[in-house]
Structures are given as C-alpha cells and as structure tokens.
Motif scaffolding. Structure first.
Motif: not given
Length: 232
Positions: A62, A65, A177, A181, A206, A210, A213
C-alpha cells in the motif's frame, strides 16, 4: 535595438520585483501558520485522532503504491521535487492554466494540515517553506504516515484505518494487494474514485496506480496483472 533591450530589461526587473513580493507574502503566510500552531503541536493533534493509523499497520504494498503514484522520488528529495515542478510548469504553460502543481507528498501534507486547497501562487510558496520545515523535523516514514492520516479517502474517511474498514470491512494490515492498490488511488479524487461512487472508475484508477508501480520497478507486469485480476 536599444529600445528593445531596455524594454526587456524593464520587464525583467518588474518580474524580479513581483517574484520577490510573492515570495515574501508566501513566507509571511508560512510564518503566521507556524505561529498559530507550531509543527510539534500540529503533529500531536493529528496523532491524537481516533483511528490514527501508524505506518507499521499499513501493508508495504500500500505505501509503495502511494509513493509510486503520488511522489516516486519521495525518499530522495528534501521536500520539493525540482524535476516534477519543472514538468508541471511546462504543462501549465501549454494549457495556460494552474492545473498541475508538481507537489510532493511533503507539500501535500503541508497543504492538508496548514493551508487551503485554493490554487494560489502565494499558498504554493508558503507550502514550499512549510515542506522544508517538515523535512527538517520529521523522518520520511513519519511524513508519509502523517500524510496518510490527513488525506481524504471519500465517504467521510480521513485515515487509512477508517477507509480500509469502511470500504473493505477489515483492518489495514488485512487488506489484499488488490484492495491496497485500489485504496492508494482514491485520494486523488475521492468523489470520483471511491468504489462506493463508481466501481468502474475506481478500477480504472487502480490500473493506473499498478502501472506506475510497474514503471518504477515495484511490481513486474505479471504481478500487476495477477493482482488486478483478483476480486474484492
């Protein structure tokens, strides 16, 4: 040619004077805010909030993210990100608006706890001074923790614990997860990205988180795909 040079010089002098005045006004705003409530007292008041969430209670994925999508150079700068500011200035000039600010997590924390959300240059200057003050007195993890306890997550939630319980009915450290995110993307626009408002847009945001990331090496594309295919 001499007239043109004089005009340019005159404009430059005016710009310097205006810049100095705005900087002084911003510094005054910053000092007044600190005089009204010193930083240590402000932090104490935040930590006393019900459901204040310590960073140890938050899943690592988290916080990774949040950093990826909000301020990926967070652990490398001293409160402001010159590269991000430069990019924002160029984009603002192109759009002829003050739409993009290039704010770091520290600057956003400054705004959350001391200033209004109003997009004014004076406030941005005050925000910079306050960011230096915060960085001088707090460790990075503490800054991130404070930021995540002063951000708005929609539906009346102002801490990670409130949001994780409200949206997913679980403690922060129990989030999957997928949920972590999704939660990281909400504060950018809670009225739009809260899953209770529009789940399709929440999932779209979201996916953007991602993607960041993956871009910054926190996840592989395969890991991101697996997480995004999970269900709440």
């Amino acid at each position: 040619m001499k007239i043109i040079k004089r005009i340019i010089l005159g404009l430059l002098v005016i710009a310097i004077i205006l810049g100095a005045l705005v900087t002084y006004d911003g510094y005054t705003l910053y000092k007044n805010a600190l005089n009204e409530m010193p930083l240590a007292q402000k932090i104490e008041s935040i930590e006393s909030k019900e459901n204040y969430t310590k960073i140890e209670e938050m899943p690592k994925i988290y916080t990774n993210a949040v950093i990826s999508v909000e301020d990926h150079r967070f652990y490398d700068h001293n409160g402001i990100d010159i590269i991000a500011i430069g990019r924002a200035v160029v984009n603002d000039i192109k759009k002829m608006s003050f739409a993009e600010g290039g704010s770091t997590i520290t600057q956003q924390l400054s705004k959350n706890i001391y200033f209004t959300q109003e997009k004014k240059l004076t406030r941005k200057i005050a925000e910079v001074f306050m960011s230096f003050e915060i960085e001088k007195n707090c460790k990075k993890d503490k800054i991130l923790e404070l930021y995540l306890n002063t951000s708005y997550f929609g539906d009346g939630y102002y801490t990670v614990k409130e949001a994780s319980k409200g949206y997913f009915d679980k403690e922060p450290n129990k989030m999957t997860d997928y949920e972590a995110i999704m939660l990281a993307g909400i504060p950018n626009a809670p009225s739009v990205y809260a899953p209770t408002k529009n789940l399709a847009l929440a999932k779209k945001r979201q996916t953007q988180v991602a993607g960041k990331m993956v871009k910054y090496g926190i996840l592989t594309q395969e890991e991101a795909n697996r997480i995004l295919n999970e269900e709440i």
